[in-house]
Design an enzyme around this catalytic site. Structure first.
Site, PDB file in Angstrom:
ATOM      1  N   HIS A 176       0.829  -1.218   0.000  1.00 48.96           N
ATOM      2  CA  HIS A 176       0.000   0.000   0.000  1.00 48.96           C
ATOM      3  C   HIS A 176       0.862   1.266   0.000  1.00 48.96           C
ATOM      4  O   HIS A 176       2.043   1.198  -0.292  1.00 48.96           O
ATOM      5  CB  HIS A 176      -1.007  -0.048   1.150  1.00 48.96           C
ATOM      6  CG  HIS A 176      -1.697  -1.372   1.226  1.00 48.96           C
ATOM      7  ND1 HIS A 176      -2.797  -1.683   0.462  1.00 48.96           N
ATOM      8  CD2 HIS A 176      -1.399  -2.506   1.929  1.00 48.96           C
ATOM      9  CE1 HIS A 176      -3.155  -2.946   0.711  1.00 48.96           C
ATOM     10  NE2 HIS A 176      -2.328  -3.463   1.587  1.00 48.96           N
ATOM     11  N   GLU A 191      -2.117   0.363   7.750  1.00 49.76           N
ATOM     12  CA  GLU A 191      -1.247  -0.699   7.241  1.00 49.76           C
ATOM     13  C   GLU A 191      -0.050  -0.116   6.488  1.00 49.76           C
ATOM     14  O   GLU A 191       1.074  -0.590   6.637  1.00 49.76           O
ATOM     15  CB  GLU A 191      -2.054  -1.630   6.328  1.00 49.76           C
ATOM     16  CG  GLU A 191      -1.245  -2.798   5.797  1.00 49.76           C
ATOM     17  CD  GLU A 191      -2.057  -3.700   4.870  1.00 49.76           C
ATOM     18  OE1 GLU A 191      -3.278  -3.491   4.743  1.00 49.76           O
ATOM     19  OE2 GLU A 191      -1.452  -4.610   4.272  1.00 49.76           O
ATOM     20  N   HIS A 253       2.931  -6.952   4.270  1.00 45.78           N
ATOM     21  CA  HIS A 253       1.555  -6.502   4.520  1.00 45.78           C
ATOM     22  C   HIS A 253       1.160  -6.760   5.967  1.00 45.78           C
ATOM     23  O   HIS A 253       1.872  -7.437   6.712  1.00 45.78           O
ATOM     24  CB  HIS A 253       0.578  -7.244   3.594  1.00 45.78           C
ATOM     25  CG  HIS A 253       0.609  -6.748   2.190  1.00 45.78           C
ATOM     26  ND1 HIS A 253      -0.367  -5.956   1.651  1.00 45.78           N
ATOM     27  CD2 HIS A 253       1.548  -6.928   1.221  1.00 45.78           C
ATOM     28  CE1 HIS A 253      -0.044  -5.655   0.401  1.00 45.78           C
ATOM     29  NE2 HIS A 253       1.114  -6.241   0.103  1.00 45.78           N
ATOM     30  N   GLU A 317       2.103 -11.631   5.688  1.00 42.60           N
ATOM     31  CA  GLU A 317       1.065 -10.982   6.500  1.00 42.60           C
ATOM     32  C   GLU A 317       1.596 -11.008   7.931  1.00 42.60           C
ATOM     33  O   GLU A 317       1.417 -11.971   8.670  1.00 42.60           O
ATOM     34  CB  GLU A 317      -0.270 -11.729   6.395  1.00 42.60           C
ATOM     35  CG  GLU A 317      -0.892 -11.712   5.008  1.00 42.60           C
ATOM     36  CD  GLU A 317      -1.587 -10.388   4.665  1.00 42.60           C
ATOM     37  OE1 GLU A 317      -1.407  -9.396   5.399  1.00 42.60           O
ATOM     38  OE2 GLU A 317      -2.297 -10.366   3.646  1.00 42.60           O
TER      39      GLU A 317
END
Ligand code: ZN
Length: 353
Positions: A176, A191, A253, A317
């Site tokens: 992102h 995030e 992430h 993650e």
């Protein structure tokens, strides 16, 4: 009458059975702390978790990968609506986090300023009596004889030696950025902030161990363009890795889910990529050893960056930003360094293990 009595005792049984087997008997109602002094003039931090019922089973150990972190567990316990995160005195203890895990445990993490040894902490239970207003457990922490030792510096250091990565080109993709915040935690941490901080730390560690690091973004920006389609944005990131002829592509992430209790760490690779799986497994193993979060394992996924990268690619993650406790970790500078160091060790294991 007799019939009624029978029904009554049947009901008793129905209620009695679940209460015997049900977990979480002790409810933590309050967290408090004080700095006390022993008769020898040594200061120690006393933390009390007050519970409604006596606590029978508990344990505490410091994290071998981060000795400024005491991890403790209280069996058959739950937490009421008290805050899950408390600041401590700031001199001996920094903060404490509480979390319900595995149906019947409360897991806590207590961060200290100095490094813990086996003799610097003690956890014990107490029961309501003349000296105690409630039941509960207590943790005492002392750094007698090692006061002033600046030990947290080590875990904040990006100059850690992990192995020889010279000749390796590694693309790091902080998930992102710019117009795309990614997921947002219950306290408003985004995030994109967490992935960027972890990625920057990771880049510094890898560089200091000889690697040639390529970042898909080096500030809070969209890589393709603001509000672009996902395909354009992600292809722009893939292009950077492919053009650099990277040996590996690592996308960072944070996970998120509608249920805030979802938690843990998971690493993805592209199905059929043997080296992708090897890299994912090495990173996942190091992350779990470091953060002690729920191990959600490694899995295959069709994520765009995994599918279109020309080299072994993984998507990490790190933890759930939608989880109150894990958001606190993901936004904590020391933890961001811990996540980065773990990922770096996994990368080194992939190349040199
Ligand atoms: Zn994401």
């Amino acid at each position: 009458m007799l019939k009624k009595l029978f029904i009554f005792s049947l009901m008793l049984m129905l209620f009695a059975i679940p209460s015997i087997s049900s977990a979480r008997n002790a409810t933590i109602k309050n967290v408090s702390y004080s700095v006390e002094t022993t008769q020898h003039g040594v200061q120690y931090l006393h933390v009390e978790l007050a519970t409604n019922h006596p606590v029978e089973e508990f344990s505490a150990n410091f994290n071998p990968n981060d000795k400024s972190q005491l991890i403790f567990r209280i069996k058959d316990a739950r937490i009421t609506s008290i805050p899950r995160q408390e600041k401590l005195d700031g001199e001996i203890g920094r903060k404490i986090f509480l979390q319900e895990v595995d149906n019947d445990y409360v897991q806590g993490k207590l961060y200290t300023k100095g490094e813990l040894t086996n003799s610097s902490y003690r956890m014990y239970s107490f029961e309501k009596d003349d000296n105690h207003k409630t039941n509960g457990v207590a943790i005492d922490i002392t750094f007698a004889g090692q006061r002033g030792a600046n030990s947290s510096a080590n875990s904040n250091n990006s100059n850690v030696q992990i192995g020889d990565l010279s000749g390796k080109t590694i693309t790091i993709d902080p998930g992102h950025g710019g117009s795309d915040t990614g997921a947002i935690g219950p306290n408003g941490y985004t995030e994109k902030e967490s992935t960027f901080a972890i990625s920057q730390n990771l880049a510094n560690i890898l560089t200091s161990n000889g690697a040639n690091v390529v970042m898909t973004r080096t500030s809070d920006v969209d890589v393709y363009a603001p509000n672009a389609s996902a395909a354009n944005e992600l292809q722009a990131r893939v292009n950077i890795g492919n053009r650099a002829s990277s040996d590996i592509f690592v996308s960072i992430h944070c996970n998120a889910f509608t249920n805030p209790s979802a938690n843990g760490t998971e690493t993805f690779y592209y199905a059929g990529s043997y080296n992708g799986q090897r890299l994912a497994s090495a990173i996942q193993k190091e992350l779990i050893n470091t953060n002690n979060l729920r191990n959600r394992g490694v899995s295959t996924a069709n994520f765009y960056v995994l599918k279109h990268s020309a080299m072994p690619a993984v998507l990490v993650e790190t933890a759930f930003i939608s989880n109150y406790n894990e958001e606190a970790m993901l936004s904590d500078a020391q933890w961001q360094m811990q996540f980065a160091q773990a990922i770096a060790r996994g990368i080194n294991e992939y190349f040199n293990g």
